[in-house]
Every structure is written in structure tokens, then in C-alpha cells.
Scaffold this active site. Structure first.
Site, short mmCIF file in Angstrom:
data_model
loop_
_atom_site.label_atom_id
_atom_site.label_comp_id
_atom_site.label_asym_id
_atom_site.label_seq_id
_atom_site.Cartn_x
_atom_site.Cartn_y
_atom_site.Cartn_z
CG ASP A 70 14.55 -12.04 6.12
OD1 ASP A 70 15.31 -11.16 6.59
OD2 ASP A 70 13.42 -12.30 6.58
N GLY A 126 5.81 -11.46 21.42
CA GLY A 126 7.11 -10.84 21.70
C GLY A 126 8.21 -11.83 22.00
CB ALA A 127 8.41 -15.38 22.32
CG ASP A 169 9.32 -13.68 10.48
OD1 ASP A 169 10.34 -14.39 10.39
OD2 ASP A 169 9.27 -12.64 11.15
C1 GLA Z 1 12.26 -10.85 12.03
C2 GLA Z 1 11.85 -10.44 10.62
C3 GLA Z 1 12.38 -11.41 9.57
C4 GLA Z 1 13.88 -11.65 9.76
C5 GLA Z 1 14.20 -11.97 11.21
C6 GLA Z 1 15.68 -12.08 11.47
O1 GLA Z 1 11.65 -12.04 12.39
O2 GLA Z 1 10.45 -10.37 10.52
O3 GLA Z 1 12.10 -10.95 8.28
O4 GLA Z 1 14.62 -10.58 9.28
O5 GLA Z 1 13.67 -10.99 12.09
O6 GLA Z 1 16.20 -13.16 10.80
#
Ligand code: GLA
Length: 378
Positions: free
Chosen positions: A34, A118-119, A168
Site C-alpha cells: 500500500d 496485536g494479531a 487497513d
Molecule cells: C499494516 C499497515 C498497512 C499495511 C500492512 C502490510 O497493517 O497498517 O498499511 O502496510 O501493515 O500490508
């Protein structure tokens, strides 16, 4: 959960507010792409956050975290930042809204969640999107959904120390039941993909290693910096679109470590597109094969796995599981597994027993249900 929130809200504030919810997420493939302007393929899940909220007409936020049994009060100005980690997410969302010109007053809230912390399932994004969505709705701010996701992301950057990408918060805001979303993080165009593995004879399950992943102050930001250095040498804004040939051509201008990081990211871009094509064709075996490739790329080149997650991916492979890989930012958390239905029970039993024998505790099985993202509850 709603009932317990409501009781606490009554006790603390002697009134009733509105209920809002948002979701954690899974990501089928497209990890650490991302912030490189690449593709991701997440979906919101049936685990998330619920908050009851009511404006209090003042300049203070009064917040109660039900799961931690902790109360916190803070103002809406930059110097009012709370010390508690969980409260900083809510404070950050308020600040980011105000920086965008959104007029909000103080409010009272009680919230609770069921995303394991934290998962690697984005409990923090669920918290940010719940409040961004709710405050936008309650105060009639008219902020669009992309900006709501960005408010969550900026909260991470400016108040929590994680230079995360947009995946996310995007998944948490835009999630739709029964659908994954392929998002192009450069153009921000996205497409919903119906996703129903059971119809094809597969199940999707997370195995939580219970090794706590903690992105704050972690090497997550270092990974991002590596990618940005390589992109710069390539003369590009993002690593997105770079080829292996281009990378080979600048190999002597970058460190060995940066080379490995970029090699993973460039490979991952192709894998996401392959998986989308394979899904459209109902070819789950190809989906699974790419998942394993991602796992070992994240483990060996990107170096964000850990012994326990490598062990889980290996057990999956030995059991004939179609696809298995570390999910999310890494450094702990879950594997995501695509398993043929007839193998499911045997795989789970074997993974639990083998893991417990080696590490002294069982991984937690979390079946995945793809659900809606941020919303107001009736
Ligand atoms: C975390 C970050 C996301 C992404 C993921 C790895 O979840 O918040 O923005 O970079 O790691 O794909």
C-alpha cells in the site's frame, strides 16, 4: 457487546447516545504494497469495534474503554494529547477532523471491541474508523469516505508513530459483506470482488500465533524507508511499476538489504494481480500457491515474519493446505489459510497440536466471515 456498552454509558453519563461500529480486516494478498503505491486485496470482517457516542456540548471528550476498564478525559487542542495509547487514537481522529476544518464539540463515549489486539487484524483501524465515521455523521461534517480513511491513517502517522499505508482504514471504512476489495493505492480506484470460498469447496481461517505484533516503534517504518530509498534511486515516486530488470540494474547503487526489500515488493505486485485473475476463474489452487510465495517473500526478503509464523506455514504445507501466509504488517500475529473443506478439521487439529508441542500454547483458530465496514447501528 452493545448491551454492556449501553449499561456503562447510562451509569457514567446518565443518558443515551448513538451506536456506531466498524471492522477489523483480513488481507488475502498484497502485503506492504500500500505505501508503495501498489495493490492490496482486503476485506472487512465480523470482528470490530462498537462505540456509543453523544455530544456533551463542552470542549472535552470523556471516553471509557470497556475492555480495559479505563477512563480518560481530554480536550480537542493539540496540547491536550492524552497519554493512554488507546485514547490517542480517538484524540488523533478528533485532531485530524479539526485540521480538515471539521467543527466538532466534546462528546461522551464508551466503546468495546472483539478484534484480537496485536494479531495483525487492524484493531486500531477499526477504532479510528468507528470514530471518524461517527463524528462525521453526528456533527454532519459531509466528509467523504476516502477522507475518513485518510483521517485514520493520519492519526497513525501523527499521533501513534506508525507510517502505515491506507489499506487497513480503507478496508474498515469501505468493507462490504461477502466481498473483498482490490484497491489500487496509487489511483485509489477499487473494485469489489464477490468472495465465497465455501461455494468452491474451501474455507478461509486465521491462526493466531499469539506472538504479539506491535507496529509502533517497530521496524515497520524502516521497511517503508528502504522502499522509498530504492524508489528514489529508480527516479520514481513509488516502487509500484518497477520491474525486476530495473532493480537488477541499480543493484550496486543500493544496499543488499534494500535490494531484498524491493525484490519482495516488486514480486508482490504481480502476485496480487495473479490472485485476482485466478479468483475470477475460480482457480483457488493458484490463489493458494501465490499465498505461499508471499509468505516466504515476507519471511526471507522482507524479513517481517517470525519463527512461529514460519512454523505454521510449514505445517500448513505439510498438511496439503492450499495456501498459507503471514497476514498484515508482520512481526507476529496470524497466518491466513485457504484450506480445502475436507482437510479443514485435520489441519486445525494438527496445527494446534504441533504448535503447542513446540511453543507451549495452541494457536487460536479464527474463522473468517467477510462483513460490512463502518456504519451506524440501529
Ligand atoms: C499494516 C499497515 C498497512 C499495511 C500492512 C502490510 O497493517 O497498517 O498499511 O502496510 O501493515 O500490508
Amino acid at each position: 457487546m452493545k448491551q454492556r456498552i449501553s449499561e456503562k454509558f447510562q451509569t457514567l453519563y446518565r443518558s443515551e447516545g448513538e451506536f456506531y461500529a466498524s471492522a477489523g480486516r483480513i488481507n488475502l494478498i498484497g502485503e506492504h504494497t500500500d505505501y508503495n503505491g501498489g495493490f492490496v486485496f482486503p476485506g472487512a470482517i465480523d470482528k470490530g469495534m462498537i462505540a456509543e457516542i453523544k455530544p456533551n456540548g463542552g470542549r472535552k471528550v470523556c471516553a471509557f474503554a470497556l475492555d480495559l476498564d479505563e477512563y480518560c478525559e481530554f480536550g480537542l487542542n493539540e496540547e491536550d494529547a492524552p497519554v493512554q495509547g488507546w485514547a490517542r487514537y480517538i484524540f488523533g481522529v478528533c485532531r485530524e477532523i479539526r485540521k480538515r476544518g471539521g467543527e466538532i464539540s466534546g462528546f461522551n463515549t464508551v466503546f468495546s471491541g472483539d478484534v484480537p489486539l496485536g494479531a495483525g487484524m487492524s484493531s486500531s483501524a477499526a477504532l479510528e474508523s468507528t470514530f471518524a465515521f461517527a463524528l462525521n455523521d453526528i456533527f454532519g461534517l459531509g466528509i467523504d469516505k476516502f477522507e475518513l480513511a485518510r483521517i485514520g491513517q493520519s492519526t497513525e502517522h501523527n499521533y501513534c508513530g506508525v507510517k502505515c499505508g491506507i489499506m487497513d482504514q480503507f478496508a474498515s471504512v469501505f468493507g462490504k459483506a461477502g466481498h473483498l476489495m482490490r484497491l489500487d493505492c496509487r489511483s485509489m480506484e477499487f473494485e469489489y470482488f464477490p468472495f465465497d470460498p465455501e461455494q468452491h469447496g474451501y474455507r478461509l481461517v486465521l491462526l493466531n500465533s499469539r506472538v504479539k505484533h506491535q507496529l509502533t516503534g517497530s521496524p515497520y517504518n524502516d521497511r517503508r524507508a528502504s522502499c522509498e530509498r530504492v524508489a528514489k534511486v529508480l527516479g520514481q515516486e513509488f516502487l509500484r511499476g518497477a520491474t525486476m530488470e530495473q532493480l537488477e540494474a541499480i543493484k550496486d547503487k543500493i544496499s543488499e538489504e534494500d535490494y531484498l526489500r524491493a525484490r519482495y515488493v516488486i514480486g508482490e505486485e504481480r502476485r496480487v494481480l495473479d490472485v485476482c485473475d485466478a479468483l475470477k476463474a475460480g482457480d483457488y489452487e493458484t490463489v493458494g500457491a501465490r499465498m505461499y510465495e508471499t509468505h516466504w517473500g515476507m519471511s526471507k526478503d522482507y524479513e517481517v515474519s517470525c519463527e512461529e509464523l514460519d512454523f505454521l506455514a510449514e505445517v500448513a504445507q505439510e498438511c496439503g493446505v492450499t495456501g498459507s501466509r503471514i497476514m498484515g504488517g508482520g512481526f507476529g500475529g496470524c497466518t491466513i489459510n485457504l484450506v480445502r473443506t475436507e482437510l479443514y478439521d485435520a489441519f486445525i487439529a494438527k496445527a494446534k497440536a504441533a504448535f503447542a508441542e513446540r511453543y507451549g500454547h495452541e494457536p487460536v483458530e479464527i474463522p473468517v466471515v467477510i462483513s460490512d465496514g463502518a456504519r451506524r447501528l440501529a
